[in-house]
Design an enzyme around this catalytic site. Structure first.
Site, mmCIF file in Angstrom:
data_model
loop_
_atom_site.group_PDB
_atom_site.id
_atom_site.type_symbol
_atom_site.label_atom_id
_atom_site.label_comp_id
_atom_site.label_asym_id
_atom_site.label_seq_id
_atom_site.Cartn_x
_atom_site.Cartn_y
_atom_site.Cartn_z
ATOM 1 N N GLY A 40 0.866 -1.187 -0.046
ATOM 2 C CA GLY A 40 0.096 -0.018 -0.095
ATOM 3 C C GLY A 40 0.793 1.333 0.041
ATOM 4 O O GLY A 40 1.929 1.502 0.694
ATOM 5 N N ARG A 61 0.940 -4.796 -4.833
ATOM 6 C CA ARG A 61 0.915 -6.286 -4.104
ATOM 7 C C ARG A 61 1.141 -7.207 -4.959
ATOM 8 O O ARG A 61 0.153 -7.663 -5.891
ATOM 9 C CB ARG A 61 -0.403 -6.301 -3.333
ATOM 10 C CG ARG A 61 -0.582 -5.185 -2.493
ATOM 11 C CD ARG A 61 -1.788 -5.552 -1.513
ATOM 12 N NE ARG A 61 -2.337 -4.449 -0.713
ATOM 13 C CZ ARG A 61 -1.618 -3.823 0.145
ATOM 14 N NH1 ARG A 61 -0.712 -3.897 0.755
ATOM 15 N NH2 ARG A 61 -2.668 -2.539 0.646
ATOM 16 N N ASP A 66 5.297 -4.817 6.124
ATOM 17 C CA ASP A 66 5.680 -6.139 6.500
ATOM 18 C C ASP A 66 5.590 -7.323 5.178
ATOM 19 O O ASP A 66 6.727 -7.996 5.077
ATOM 20 C CB ASP A 66 5.002 -6.940 7.642
ATOM 21 C CG ASP A 66 3.509 -7.010 7.485
ATOM 22 O OD1 ASP A 66 2.945 -6.288 6.616
ATOM 23 O OD2 ASP A 66 2.877 -7.537 8.284
ATOM 24 N N THR A 81 4.185 2.581 5.653
ATOM 25 C CA THR A 81 2.922 2.070 5.748
ATOM 26 C C THR A 81 2.130 2.990 6.775
ATOM 27 O O THR A 81 2.622 3.466 7.584
ATOM 28 C CB THR A 81 2.847 0.847 6.143
ATOM 29 O OG1 THR A 81 1.276 0.257 6.641
ATOM 30 C CG2 THR A 81 3.568 0.288 7.357
ATOM 31 N N ASP A 114 -0.082 1.973 8.481
ATOM 32 C CA ASP A 114 -0.531 1.404 9.649
ATOM 33 C C ASP A 114 0.326 1.676 10.847
ATOM 34 O O ASP A 114 -0.192 1.099 12.013
ATOM 35 C CB ASP A 114 -0.607 0.056 9.393
ATOM 36 C CG ASP A 114 -1.691 -0.418 8.012
ATOM 37 O OD1 ASP A 114 -2.627 0.508 7.935
ATOM 38 O OD2 ASP A 114 -1.521 -1.548 7.424
ATOM 39 N N ASP A 146 2.844 -0.254 12.051
ATOM 40 C CA ASP A 146 2.592 -1.391 12.599
ATOM 41 C C ASP A 146 4.056 -2.329 12.727
ATOM 42 O O ASP A 146 3.935 -3.557 12.604
ATOM 43 C CB ASP A 146 1.504 -2.559 12.181
ATOM 44 C CG ASP A 146 1.695 -2.680 10.629
ATOM 45 O OD1 ASP A 146 2.468 -2.133 9.983
ATOM 46 O OD2 ASP A 146 0.863 -3.429 10.134
ATOM 47 N N ARG A 172 -5.525 -2.102 9.125
ATOM 48 C CA ARG A 172 -5.485 -3.317 9.010
ATOM 49 C C ARG A 172 -5.570 -3.945 10.524
ATOM 50 O O ARG A 172 -6.429 -3.790 10.991
ATOM 51 C CB ARG A 172 -4.018 -3.914 8.457
ATOM 52 C CG ARG A 172 -4.175 -5.320 7.660
ATOM 53 C CD ARG A 172 -2.883 -5.742 7.079
ATOM 54 N NE ARG A 172 -2.649 -5.043 6.015
ATOM 55 C CZ ARG A 172 -3.058 -5.187 4.652
ATOM 56 N NH1 ARG A 172 -3.624 -6.398 4.631
ATOM 57 N NH2 ARG A 172 -2.667 -4.426 3.758
HETATM 58 O O1 F6P Z 1 -1.555 -1.272 4.747
HETATM 59 C C1 F6P Z 1 -2.159 -0.202 4.426
HETATM 60 C C2 F6P Z 1 -3.754 -0.284 4.223
HETATM 61 O O2 F6P Z 1 -4.107 0.966 3.922
HETATM 62 C C3 F6P Z 1 -4.567 -0.911 5.228
HETATM 63 O O3 F6P Z 1 -4.829 0.125 6.415
HETATM 64 C C4 F6P Z 1 -5.589 -1.621 4.781
HETATM 65 O O4 F6P Z 1 -6.049 -2.456 5.421
HETATM 66 C C5 F6P Z 1 -5.088 -1.995 3.311
HETATM 67 O O5 F6P Z 1 -3.876 -1.256 3.228
HETATM 68 C C6 F6P Z 1 -5.815 -1.872 2.220
HETATM 69 O O6 F6P Z 1 -5.512 -2.472 1.279
HETATM 70 P P1 F6P Z 1 -5.869 -2.152 -0.287
HETATM 71 O O7 F6P Z 1 -5.354 -0.565 -0.769
HETATM 72 O O8 F6P Z 1 -5.114 -3.213 -1.249
HETATM 73 O O9 F6P Z 1 -7.346 -2.421 -0.543
#
Ligand code: F6P
Length: 325
Positions: free
Chosen positions: A11, A72, A103, A127, A129, A131, A173
């Protein structure tokens, strides 16, 4: 090392661009050739790379997203994908990588560099998050939290005007870091976190107490990783019990990932990008650079991934309840 590749993966997070800029300019200043890899590990597999110079990163400090794009990438999890990536790197003469991400990005980087140790790898925690073990703050967390605070302040205006109760879902997340910090900033009446189970009955009691104390509006922040069954379900269960409140649900969603990086994230991105190149030049590999007690600290990727547990600040958790009575 002589040729450095840089990529962003997973992300996107505000602050990635200042970090790319720091990597490119520190690398070139140090006599390295620097190559930008598009779309994270996907660009490694598809050989989607380009030579960068100091001007390639002009005027990007203030930009959200990532000029290198991100993805991803599932094929990079396979031996075949990794082998293709390795062959492409060899062909380009790249012998070191800076990978900016979370991660998932670090897991890929560690596996890859164990398989092909001649490619030196340095991680930068990026990130929203917040985390990752090894850095008190990750790139993007501060900006995302500010974005959430701005949004919730606006919701508070209308909640107050209508005497309403709002349930607001925020990202993170499995981490409640954004939820907790934004909750303290906005005086949320309750914050539901994955790290601390809240029974719905207790939430209802808390909201009733707020009504009793003549609160005109209430904001409940729900971290997306909370285990009570999702924000709509929680709102419905509360509505069944507290009929007098007009209840609304807002999911802030991906707006939390965009926007111009805050001053904090610009400085953090610059520091971590600079430190990542320095660490590679000093012979480090399979590590990440992070910020601890306002100093740069280097942590092994192995440790960063196995110790993977971000602890929320205990005082914030305690005060959030007390300051919103
Ligand atoms: O890891 C960053 C994040 O924004 C999380 O907070 C969320 O759960 C996830 O990515 C959403 O992923 P995507 O943009 O692939 O839907």
């Amino acid at each position: 090392i002589s040729k450095l590749g840089v990529l962003t993966s997973g992300g996107d997070a505000p602050g990635m661009n200042p970090c790319i800029r720091a990597v490119v300019r520190t690398g070139i200043y140090s006599g390295l050739n620097v190559v930008g890899i598009r779309k994270g590990y996907q660009g490694l597999i598809e050989n989607d790379m380009y030579d960068m110079n100091p001007r390639s990163v002009s005027n990007i400090l203030n930009l959200g997203g990532t000029i290198l794009k991100t993805a991803r990438c599932l094929p990079f999890r396979t031996d075949e994908g990794m082998e293709t990536a390795y062959q492409n790197l060899k062909e380009q003469g790249i012998d070191a990588l800076v990978v900016i991400g979370g991660d998932g990005t670090f897991t890929g980087a560690l596996r890859f560099s164990k398989k092909y140790p001649d490619i030196k790898v340095m991680g930068v925690p990026g990130t929203i998050d917040n985390d990752l073990y090894g850095s008190t703050y990750t790139l993007g967390f501060d900006t995302a939290t500010n974005t959430v605070v701005e949004a919730i302040d606006k919701i508070r205006d209308t909640a107050d005007a209508h005497d309403r109760l709002f349930f607001i879902e925020v990202m993170g997340r499995d981490s409640g870091a954004i939820a907790l910090r934004a909750g303290v900033c906005c005086g949320a009446e309750a914050i539901l976190l994955p790290e601390k189970a809240t029974a719905i009955d207790d939430l209802i009691e808390n909201l009733r107490a707020g009504q009793h104390n003549k609160k005109s509006s209430s904001i409940v922040i729900v971290a997306e990783g909370d285990k009570n069954g999702g924000v709509y379900d929680i709102a419905r269960r509360v509505q069944n019990e507290i009929k007098v409140y007009d209840i609304k649900v807002t999911i802030l969603g991906h707006l939390q990932r965009g926007g111009s990086p805050s001053a904090f994230d610009r400085v953090l991105g610059s520091r971590l990008g600079y430190a990542a190149v320095k660490a590679l030049l000093n012979g480090h590999t399979q590590k990440m650079v992070g910020l601890q007690a306002n100093n740069i600290k280097i942590t092994s990727l192995e440790e960063a991934l196995t110790q993977h547990e971000f602890k929320l600040e205990q005082d914030l958790m305690e005060m959030a309840d007390i300051l919103s009575i």
